[in-house]
Design an enzyme around this catalytic site. Structure first.
Site, PDB file in Angstrom:
ATOM      1  N   HIS A 207       0.840  -1.206   0.000  1.00  0.00           N
ATOM      2  CA  HIS A 207       0.000   0.000   0.000  1.00  0.00           C
ATOM      3  C   HIS A 207       0.874   1.255   0.000  1.00  0.00           C
ATOM      4  CE1 HIS A 207      -3.772   2.193   1.278  1.00  0.00           C
ATOM      5  NE2 HIS A 207      -2.855   3.054   1.693  1.00  0.00           N
ATOM      6  N   GLU A 208       1.826   1.328   0.889  1.00  0.00           N
ATOM      7  CA  GLU A 208       2.661   2.536   0.971  1.00  0.00           C
ATOM      8  C   GLU A 208       3.555   2.672  -0.261  1.00  0.00           C
ATOM      9  OE1 GLU A 208       1.819   4.697   2.954  1.00  0.00           O
ATOM     10  OE2 GLU A 208       0.649   3.535   4.387  1.00  0.00           O
ATOM     11  N   HIS A 211       1.593   4.134  -3.085  1.00  0.00           N
ATOM     12  CA  HIS A 211       1.558   5.597  -2.992  1.00  0.00           C
ATOM     13  C   HIS A 211       2.834   6.178  -3.614  1.00  0.00           C
ATOM     14  CE1 HIS A 211      -2.103   6.096  -0.827  1.00  0.00           C
ATOM     15  NE2 HIS A 211      -1.674   5.657   0.346  1.00  0.00           N
ATOM     16  N   HIS A 217      -5.735   6.492  -2.992  1.00  0.00           N
ATOM     17  CA  HIS A 217      -6.689   5.529  -2.451  1.00  0.00           C
ATOM     18  C   HIS A 217      -7.846   5.315  -3.421  1.00  0.00           C
ATOM     19  CE1 HIS A 217      -5.079   6.893   1.656  1.00  0.00           C
ATOM     20  NE2 HIS A 217      -4.528   5.736   1.338  1.00  0.00           N
TER      21      HIS A 217
HETATM   22 ZN   LIG Z   1      -2.759   5.059   1.920  1.00  0.00          ZN
END
Ligand SMILES: [Zn+2]
Length: 308
Positions: A207-208, A211, A217
Site C-alpha cells: 500500500h505505501e 503511494h 486511495h
Molecule cells: Zn494510503
C-alpha cells in the site's frame, strides 16, 4: 512489444527465493536520506542497478495481467485488521502532517494529484528501476518483510527495486511514527515510514509503496460517487477531509473494491457505523485485500507502460 509481455499464457510468478539472497550488499550507502549523491558515471550499469534478487528470469510474462502475486507465508497481514485499520491504528495521534490518512504532502507543495508523468519513476529500457535504502534500525526479519513486499512487484510488473548506490532519487524505508508515504516520486531520499510493531505487513508495504509509485486511495478516485457513498455523519470529527475526492487518473481500470488501496467500510468511524458503503450492495464488506489486486497490478503496468 517487449518479449516479457508477449505470452498469452502468463505463468504464476515464482517466489522461491532464499532468505539468504535477501541480504543487501555489504557496501550500501550512507544512511542520510537527504545526503548528496555521487555521480554514477564511474560504475557499470550492472553495478548501478543491483536488483534486490535475481529472480527476474522466473517472471517472463507480466502481460496480459497475471493472477495476483501469491501470499508469502507468515508475512501476510493480520486477517483481523484491514490495511486501513492497520494504518489508522499506527497513525492515531502522531504529529506527522498527513493527508488522506497516510500521505505526506509533497515537497513541491503542489495540490494537484499525481496523475500523468510528473511523479513517475523513470523507465530505462523495459524496466523501471526504483532505488531503495532500508534503515539499519530494522532487524533482519523486519527488513525481510519489506523486501518480500517489494518482490511482489517484481513478480507482476516492470518495477525493479534496486539497492541504492549513487542514485539521486530513492525510497528510504525507515521506522518513523506510523505508516505513510509521499505520493509519487519526489526528490532525493524520499521517506516511506513503516513503523516497527505496526506497519510491517505485506499488504501495508504494498500500500505505501503504491503511494510512492503514484497511486491514490481507491475510495477517493474521481468516479467513486458512482460506486460508493461516504457517510460523513459517521466519520470521526476532523477526519472528513480524508475522504475527499481526488481528480485521479484511473487508467481505464474499473472501480475496485478488492484493491489494496481501498479503505474498509468502517475506516475512521466514530461510532462503529460504516463510513463507506457500496451503492450497488450496501451490505458489501470491502477493504480487506491482503495483497495487490489484478487491477492494482494492471494500473502499475499501464502507468509505467510495462507492456510497450
Ligand atoms: Zn494510503
Amino acid at each position: 512489444m517487449d518479449s516479457h509481455c508477449a505470452s498469452p499464457h502468463p505463468s504464476t510468478p515464482s517466489m522461491d527465493f532464499k532468505i539468504a539472497s535477501l541480504t543487501p550488499p555489504p557496501k550500501t550507502v550512507n544512511t542520510e536520506p537527504h545526503s548528496t549523491s555521487l555521480t554514477h558515471r564511474s560504475v557499470s550499469s550492472s553495478q548501478y542497478f543491483q536488483i534486490l534478487t535475481k529472480e527476474d528470469h522466473h517472471h517472463d510474462s507480466i502481460c496480459p495481467i497475471p493472477p495476483s502475486p501469491p501470499h508469502v507465508d507468515g508475512y501476510s497481514s493480520d486477517m483481523s485488521l484491514s490495511v486501513s485499520e492497520v494504518i489508522g491504528k499506527a497513525n492515531d495521534g502522531i504529529s506527522t502532517r498527513l493527508e488522506h490518512g497516510d500521505i505526506r504532502p509533497n515537497f513541491n507543495r503542489n495540490a494537484d494529484p499525481c496523475t500523468a508523468t510528473g511523479c513517475k519513476w523513470r523507465k530505462r529500457g523495459t524496466k523501471v528501476y526504483v532505488p531503495i535504502y532500508i534503515a539499519r534500525s530494522y532487524s533482519s526479519a523486519e527488513r525481510n518483510i519489506i523486501i518480500r513486499g517489494l518482490l511482489t512487484f517484481h513478480a507482476s510488473t516492470c518495477i525493479r527495486f534496486v539497492w541504492r548506490r549513487f542514485q539521486r532519487n530513492y525510497l528510504y524505508f525507515y521506522s518513523g511514527s506510523g505508516c505513510w508515504s509521499y505520493l509519487g516520486r519526489q526528490r532525493r531520499g524520499q521517506a516511506v515510514s513503516l513503523q516497527k510493531n505496526g506497519c510491517l505487513y505485506q499488504d501495508t508495504v504494498q500500500h505505501e509503496v503504491l503511494h510512492a509509485l503514484g497511486f491514490h486511495h481507491e475510495q477517493v478516485r474521481s468516479d467513486r460517487d458512482t460506486y460508493i457513498s461516504i457517510l460523513t455523519q459517521n466519520i470521526q470529527s476532523g477526519l472528513e477531509r480524508q475522504f475527499e475526492k481526488v481528480a485521479t487518473n484511473n487508467l481505464d481500470t474499473p472501480y475496485d473494491f478488492d484493491s489494496v488501496m481501498h479503505y474498509s467500510n468502517y475506516a475512521f468511524s466514530k461510532n462503529g457505523q460504516p463510513t463507506i458503503v457500496s451503492k450497488s450492495d450496501p451490505n458489501m464488506r470491502f477493504g480487506y485485500a491482503t495483497t495487490m489486486s489484478a487491477n492494482d497490478i494492471e494500473r502499475i503496468n499501464t502507468l509505467y507502460q510495462c507492456c510497450e
